[in-house]
Design a protein around this motif. Structure first.
Motif, PDB file in Angstrom:
ATOM      1  N   LEU A  57      -7.914  -5.431  28.446  1.00  0.00           N
ATOM      2  CA  LEU A  57      -8.609  -6.267  29.418  1.00  0.00           C
ATOM      3  C   LEU A  57      -9.604  -7.162  28.685  1.00  0.00           C
ATOM      4  O   LEU A  57     -10.388  -6.688  27.862  1.00  0.00           O
ATOM      5  N   MET A  58      -9.538  -8.439  28.965  1.00  0.00           N
ATOM      6  CA  MET A  58     -10.434  -9.390  28.305  1.00  0.00           C
ATOM      7  C   MET A  58     -11.117 -10.256  29.349  1.00  0.00           C
ATOM      8  O   MET A  58     -10.446 -10.912  30.159  1.00  0.00           O
ATOM      9  N   LYS A  59     -12.448 -10.259  29.324  1.00  0.00           N
ATOM     10  CA  LYS A  59     -13.215 -11.156  30.190  1.00  0.00           C
ATOM     11  C   LYS A  59     -13.320 -12.503  29.470  1.00  0.00           C
ATOM     12  O   LYS A  59     -14.264 -12.766  28.737  1.00  0.00           O
ATOM     13  N   THR A  60     -12.305 -13.319  29.688  1.00  0.00           N
ATOM     14  CA  THR A  60     -12.125 -14.549  28.910  1.00  0.00           C
ATOM     15  C   THR A  60     -13.308 -15.499  29.045  1.00  0.00           C
ATOM     16  O   THR A  60     -13.786 -16.067  28.061  1.00  0.00           O
ATOM     17  N   SER A  61     -13.779 -15.705  30.269  1.00  0.00           N
ATOM     18  CA  SER A  61     -14.873 -16.646  30.492  1.00  0.00           C
ATOM     19  C   SER A  61     -16.137 -16.205  29.741  1.00  0.00           C
ATOM     20  O   SER A  61     -16.796 -17.012  29.079  1.00  0.00           O
ATOM     21  N   GLU A  62     -16.457 -14.916  29.851  1.00  0.00           N
ATOM     22  CA  GLU A  62     -17.642 -14.402  29.161  1.00  0.00           C
ATOM     23  C   GLU A  62     -17.473 -14.498  27.654  1.00  0.00           C
ATOM     24  O   GLU A  62     -18.417 -14.854  26.928  1.00  0.00           O
ATOM     25  N   LEU A  63     -16.259 -14.190  27.181  1.00  0.00           N
ATOM     26  CA  LEU A  63     -15.994 -14.280  25.744  1.00  0.00           C
ATOM     27  C   LEU A  63     -16.142 -15.718  25.254  1.00  0.00           C
ATOM     28  O   LEU A  63     -16.703 -15.969  24.175  1.00  0.00           O
ATOM     29  N   ALA A  64     -15.641 -16.677  26.055  1.00  0.00           N
ATOM     30  CA  ALA A  64     -15.743 -18.085  25.678  1.00  0.00           C
ATOM     31  C   ALA A  64     -17.200 -18.530  25.613  1.00  0.00           C
ATOM     32  O   ALA A  64     -17.597 -19.286  24.711  1.00  0.00           O
ATOM     33  N   GLN A  65     -18.011 -18.075  26.561  1.00  0.00           N
ATOM     34  CA  GLN A  65     -19.430 -18.434  26.556  1.00  0.00           C
ATOM     35  C   GLN A  65     -20.143 -17.858  25.338  1.00  0.00           C
ATOM     36  O   GLN A  65     -20.955 -18.534  24.704  1.00  0.00           O
ATOM     37  N   ARG A  66     -19.816 -16.616  25.001  1.00  0.00           N
ATOM     38  CA  ARG A  66     -20.437 -16.009  23.815  1.00  0.00           C
ATOM     39  C   ARG A  66     -20.000 -16.727  22.546  1.00  0.00           C
ATOM     40  O   ARG A  66     -20.799 -16.915  21.618  1.00  0.00           O
ATOM     41  N   ALA A  67     -18.725 -17.117  22.517  1.00  0.00           N
ATOM     42  CA  ALA A  67     -18.231 -17.850  21.350  1.00  0.00           C
ATOM     43  C   ALA A  67     -18.952 -19.187  21.216  1.00  0.00           C
ATOM     44  O   ALA A  67     -19.284 -19.618  20.104  1.00  0.00           O
ATOM     45  N   GLN A  68     -19.223 -19.849  22.354  1.00  0.00           N
ATOM     46  CA  GLN A  68     -19.947 -21.118  22.308  1.00  0.00           C
ATOM     47  C   GLN A  68     -21.382 -20.913  21.833  1.00  0.00           C
ATOM     48  O   GLN A  68     -21.928 -21.748  21.094  1.00  0.00           O
ATOM     49  N   ASN A  69     -21.993 -19.821  22.242  1.00  0.00           N
ATOM     50  CA  ASN A  69     -23.349 -19.518  21.762  1.00  0.00           C
ATOM     51  C   ASN A  69     -23.342 -19.310  20.250  1.00  0.00           C
ATOM     52  O   ASN A  69     -24.243 -19.751  19.537  1.00  0.00           O
ATOM     53  N   PHE A  70     -22.292 -18.619  19.781  1.00  0.00           N
ATOM     54  CA  PHE A  70     -22.165 -18.394  18.334  1.00  0.00           C
ATOM     55  C   PHE A  70     -21.950 -19.714  17.605  1.00  0.00           C
ATOM     56  O   PHE A  70     -22.543 -19.955  16.547  1.00  0.00           O
ATOM     57  N   LEU A  71     -21.113 -20.587  18.184  1.00  0.00           N
ATOM     58  CA  LEU A  71     -20.899 -21.903  17.582  1.00  0.00           C
ATOM     59  C   LEU A  71     -22.181 -22.725  17.588  1.00  0.00           C
ATOM     60  O   LEU A  71     -22.424 -23.513  16.667  1.00  0.00           O
ATOM     61  N   GLY A  72     -22.999 -22.541  18.628  1.00  0.00           N
ATOM     62  CA  GLY A  72     -24.282 -23.231  18.665  1.00  0.00           C
ATOM     63  C   GLY A  72     -25.174 -22.808  17.512  1.00  0.00           C
ATOM     64  O   GLY A  72     -25.862 -23.642  16.901  1.00  0.00           O
ATOM     65  N   ILE A 199     -10.803 -19.427  33.049  1.00  0.00           N
ATOM     66  CA  ILE A 199     -10.094 -18.154  33.202  1.00  0.00           C
ATOM     67  C   ILE A 199     -11.139 -17.046  33.219  1.00  0.00           C
ATOM     68  O   ILE A 199     -11.789 -16.779  32.213  1.00  0.00           O
ATOM     69  N   ASP A 200     -11.294 -16.406  34.366  1.00  0.00           N
ATOM     70  CA  ASP A 200     -12.291 -15.340  34.465  1.00  0.00           C
ATOM     71  C   ASP A 200     -11.936 -14.171  33.560  1.00  0.00           C
ATOM     72  O   ASP A 200     -12.777 -13.646  32.829  1.00  0.00           O
ATOM     73  N   ALA A 201     -10.671 -13.745  33.659  1.00  0.00           N
ATOM     74  CA  ALA A 201     -10.259 -12.580  32.881  1.00  0.00           C
ATOM     75  C   ALA A 201      -8.748 -12.563  32.760  1.00  0.00           C
ATOM     76  O   ALA A 201      -8.031 -13.233  33.521  1.00  0.00           O
ATOM     77  N   GLN A 202      -8.273 -11.791  31.801  1.00  0.00           N
ATOM     78  CA  GLN A 202      -6.844 -11.575  31.662  1.00  0.00           C
ATOM     79  C   GLN A 202      -6.611 -10.167  31.139  1.00  0.00           C
ATOM     80  O   GLN A 202      -7.448  -9.609  30.439  1.00  0.00           O
ATOM     81  N   ALA A 203      -5.469  -9.636  31.516  1.00  0.00           N
ATOM     82  CA  ALA A 203      -5.136  -8.275  31.118  1.00  0.00           C
ATOM     83  C   ALA A 203      -3.685  -8.227  30.652  1.00  0.00           C
ATOM     84  O   ALA A 203      -2.836  -8.986  31.136  1.00  0.00           O
ATOM     85  N   ILE A 204      -3.419  -7.365  29.704  1.00  0.00           N
ATOM     86  CA  ILE A 204      -2.066  -7.138  29.202  1.00  0.00           C
ATOM     87  C   ILE A 204      -1.778  -5.644  29.339  1.00  0.00           C
ATOM     88  O   ILE A 204      -2.534  -4.808  28.834  1.00  0.00           O
ATOM     89  N   THR A 205      -0.714  -5.323  30.043  1.00  0.00           N
ATOM     90  CA  THR A 205      -0.331  -3.921  30.224  1.00  0.00           C
ATOM     91  C   THR A 205       1.034  -3.672  29.606  1.00  0.00           C
ATOM     92  O   THR A 205       1.908  -4.566  29.609  1.00  0.00           O
ATOM     93  N   VAL A 206       1.208  -2.486  29.090  1.00  0.00           N
ATOM     94  CA  VAL A 206       2.485  -2.084  28.510  1.00  0.00           C
ATOM     95  C   VAL A 206       2.827  -0.701  29.075  1.00  0.00           C
ATOM     96  O   VAL A 206       2.000   0.214  29.031  1.00  0.00           O
ATOM     97  N   ARG A 207       4.036  -0.571  29.618  1.00  0.00           N
ATOM     98  CA  ARG A 207       4.461   0.726  30.129  1.00  0.00           C
ATOM     99  C   ARG A 207       5.953   0.914  29.846  1.00  0.00           C
ATOM    100  O   ARG A 207       6.700  -0.062  29.675  1.00  0.00           O
ATOM    101  N   LEU A 208       6.349   2.152  29.803  1.00  0.00           N
ATOM    102  CA  LEU A 208       7.742   2.493  29.520  1.00  0.00           C
ATOM    103  C   LEU A 208       8.401   2.968  30.796  1.00  0.00           C
ATOM    104  O   LEU A 208       7.949   3.916  31.437  1.00  0.00           O
ATOM    105  N   GLU A 209       9.494   2.266  31.187  1.00  0.00           N
ATOM    106  CA  GLU A 209      10.218   2.609  32.407  1.00  0.00           C
ATOM    107  C   GLU A 209      11.711   2.746  32.095  1.00  0.00           C
ATOM    108  O   GLU A 209      12.371   1.745  31.758  1.00  0.00           O
ATOM    109  N   ASP A 210      12.187   3.936  32.175  1.00  0.00           N
ATOM    110  CA  ASP A 210      13.620   4.184  32.007  1.00  0.00           C
ATOM    111  C   ASP A 210      14.183   3.490  30.764  1.00  0.00           C
ATOM    112  O   ASP A 210      15.111   2.674  30.830  1.00  0.00           O
ATOM    113  N   LYS A 211      13.576   3.804  29.625  1.00  0.00           N
ATOM    114  CA  LYS A 211      13.991   3.272  28.330  1.00  0.00           C
ATOM    115  C   LYS A 211      13.792   1.762  28.209  1.00  0.00           C
ATOM    116  O   LYS A 211      14.359   1.109  27.327  1.00  0.00           O
TER     117      LYS A 211
END
Length: 220
Positions: A57-72, A199-211
């Motif tokens: 799970l990634m809070k993209t918007s918050e991450l982008a703002q922090r990255a901009q602060n770092f770039l500042g 983008i407020d957030a994005q998530a990547i899920t991985v699951r195994l279903e019947d091979k």
């Protein structure tokens, strides 16, 4: 950044700050402090009964703002480097002018000494009494030593000018590199990060279903 690590039962916890390390320990001991307490988990339906092999799970918007602060912060640092380079360049220019003045003075002294030396040698060659010749030879020896010293001073000043030139070129190169980095950040990286704020957030899920390995990308 205040990195820390710790052992919790069979787990090794590593975090970029001690605050995050404590939060990880709290989440391990109380699930209400973990990801399940985040509203995004419910919005993405990640708290369902389905079992996932992995969830990111990634809070993209918050991450982008922090990255901009770092770039500042980087921009301020690079601006300081450009300013210092300009100051060093001015100091180097002043020092170079001082060296040129000193060189011109030494070269004039060398010309005068060379003319005196040539005149004295001419006088000795023209014939003089033994007493005058001995006196003149002493003066010639002194002038020769003085001439050698002046040439040494000139060589030293030229070496200082060469070192100063390399130093100033280094400052100019660093300033150009800093300006290019600042331009790239302002023209490309910052606009990209501002776009990610939509983008407020994005998530990547991985699951195994019947091979079958199923991967889902969820974006809010």
């Amino acid at each position: 950044m205040d990195p820390g690590y710790g052992f919790l039962n069979d787990f090794l916890l590593v975090a970029s700050s001690r605050v995050l390390l404590k939060q990880s320990i709290d989440a391990y001991q109380n699930s209400m402090h973990s990801m399940v307490s985040d509203d995004l988990i419910g919005q993405f339906s990640l708290s369902s009964s389905r079992k996932f092999h992995s969830v990111t799970l990634m809070k993209t918007s918050e991450l982008a703002q922090r990255a901009q602060n770092f770039l500042g912060w980087i921009d301020k640092y690079l601006s300081g480097q450009v300013y210092l380079a300009a100051v060093y360049k001015q100091d180097g220019t002043n020092k170079n002018q001082e060296l040129d003045q000193a060189l011109n003075g030494k070269r004039l002294e060398l010309v005068i000494a060379s003319k005196k030396l040539a005149q004295l040698k001419k006088t000795v060659a023209a014939g003089a009494s033994d007493e005058d010749t001995a006196l003149l030879n002493g003066v010639i020896a002194n002038l020769s030593r003085e001439q050698k010293t002046i040439r040494g001073d000139i060589a030293d000043y030229l070496e200082q000018k060469s070192d100063l030139s390399r130093l100033m070129e280094g400052y100019s190169t660093n300033a150009r590199s800093a300006k290019l980095t600042m331009y790239n950040m302002e023209s490309f990286i910052t606009p990209f990060l501002k776009g990610l704020e939509s983008i407020d957030a994005q998530a990547i899920t991985v699951r195994l279903e019947d091979k079958i390995l199923v991967t889902e990308l969820l974006v809010k």
